[in-house]
Design a protein around this motif. Structure first.
Motif, PDB file in Angstrom:
ATOM      1  N   THR A   1      -6.772 -64.023 -30.491  1.00 11.81           N
ATOM      2  CA  THR A   1      -7.154 -65.289 -31.109  1.00 11.81           C
ATOM      3  C   THR A   1      -7.570 -65.042 -32.555  1.00 11.81           C
ATOM      4  OG1 THR A   1      -9.495 -65.075 -30.534  1.00 11.81           O
ATOM      5  CG2 THR A   1      -8.050 -66.161 -28.902  1.00 11.81           C
ATOM      6  N   TYR A   2      -7.653 -66.127 -33.307  1.00 13.99           N
ATOM      7  CA  TYR A   2      -8.152 -66.035 -34.678  1.00 13.99           C
ATOM      8  C   TYR A   2      -9.604 -65.560 -34.680  1.00 13.99           C
ATOM      9  CZ  TYR A   2      -9.761 -67.311 -39.306  1.00 13.99           C
ATOM     10  OH  TYR A   2     -10.327 -67.266 -40.553  1.00 13.99           O
TER      11      TYR A   2
ATOM     12  N   TYR B   1      -9.744 -61.824 -34.361  1.00 16.96           N
ATOM     13  CA  TYR B   1      -9.374 -61.233 -35.654  1.00 16.96           C
ATOM     14  C   TYR B   1     -10.546 -61.314 -36.638  1.00 16.96           C
ATOM     15  CZ  TYR B   1      -7.989 -62.001 -40.499  1.00 16.96           C
ATOM     16  OH  TYR B   1      -7.969 -62.023 -41.872  1.00 16.96           O
TER      17      TYR B   1
ATOM     18  N   ARG C   1      -8.830 -70.888 -47.186  1.00 17.07           N
ATOM     19  CA  ARG C   1      -7.868 -70.696 -46.100  1.00 17.07           C
ATOM     20  C   ARG C   1      -6.774 -71.728 -46.285  1.00 17.07           C
ATOM     21  NH1 ARG C   1      -6.525 -68.424 -41.500  1.00 17.07           N
ATOM     22  NH2 ARG C   1      -5.805 -69.687 -39.789  1.00 17.07           N
TER      23      ARG C   1
ATOM     24  N   LEU D   1      -1.402 -63.998 -42.637  1.00 19.17           N
ATOM     25  CA  LEU D   1      -1.414 -63.924 -41.180  1.00 19.17           C
ATOM     26  C   LEU D   1      -0.226 -64.643 -40.550  1.00 19.17           C
ATOM     27  CD1 LEU D   1      -5.197 -64.820 -40.838  1.00 19.17           C
ATOM     28  CD2 LEU D   1      -4.179 -62.537 -40.700  1.00 19.17           C
TER      29      LEU D   1
ATOM     30  N   ARG E   1       0.864 -66.146 -36.722  1.00 19.68           N
ATOM     31  CA  ARG E   1       0.528 -66.463 -35.342  1.00 19.68           C
ATOM     32  C   ARG E   1       1.825 -66.408 -34.543  1.00 19.68           C
ATOM     33  NH1 ARG E   1      -1.220 -71.238 -36.296  1.00 19.68           N
ATOM     34  NH2 ARG E   1      -3.107 -70.462 -37.246  1.00 19.68           N
TER      35      ARG E   1
ATOM     36  N   LEU F   1      -2.093 -62.976 -32.971  1.00 21.87           N
ATOM     37  CA  LEU F   1      -2.174 -63.032 -34.422  1.00 21.87           C
ATOM     38  C   LEU F   1      -2.062 -61.637 -35.031  1.00 21.87           C
ATOM     39  CD1 LEU F   1      -2.894 -65.097 -36.754  1.00 21.87           C
ATOM     40  CD2 LEU F   1      -5.237 -64.243 -36.511  1.00 21.87           C
TER      41      LEU F   1
END
Length: 136
Positions: free
Chosen positions: A25-26, A29, A83, A111, A113, A118
């Protein structure tokens, strides 16, 4: 200071390989990156985000020594400054870390996904915010 900037610019691996870390998952990370940078565990950060097959052990050791010398104190705070969602599957972000000694370091990541999780396709660590803002 310029030597530090050049060293940090060196920390830009090309592309993700099959051995690079895939985060479920984000949030996983983000916790990993925050933990590694705040504790100045740069070798683990570099290896996990794509540098393991990019740099020799001697290069990593020398780079780590320079980074630790330039940033002798752990970081105590962090924030995501920017972001950008490029597509539903691609994004880029800028993080900042600071400490009580008024030192700052900036982190950039590109990044992807994917189905399995990820991955960081590119990343950069720099003491100069402009070098990171220029990536947007």
């Amino acid at each position: 200071m310029w030597r530090l900037i050049l060293v940090l610019m060196f920390l830009t691996p090309g592309t993700a390989s099959a051995e690079d870390r895939v985060f479920g998952t984000y949030a996983e990370y983000a916790r990993f990156v925050d933990n590694k940078i705040m504790s100045r565990d740069f070798v683990s950060l570099i290896n996990s985000l794509g540098g393991e097959d990019e740099y020799t052990e001697a290069e990593l050791k020398a780079t780590n020594a320079q980074l630790l010398n330039a940033m002798p104190y752990d970081f105590t705070g962090s924030a995501v400054l920017k972001r950008v969602e490029l597509t539903p599957d691609f994004s880029q972000e800028m993080r900042v870390y600071w400490n009580r000694q008024k030192s700052y370091v900036y982190f950039y990541a590109f990044l992807h996904r994917r189905e399995e999780g990820l991955v960081a396709l590119r990343f950069n660590l720099n003491t100069n915010a402009d070098k990171i803002f220029d990536k947007f």
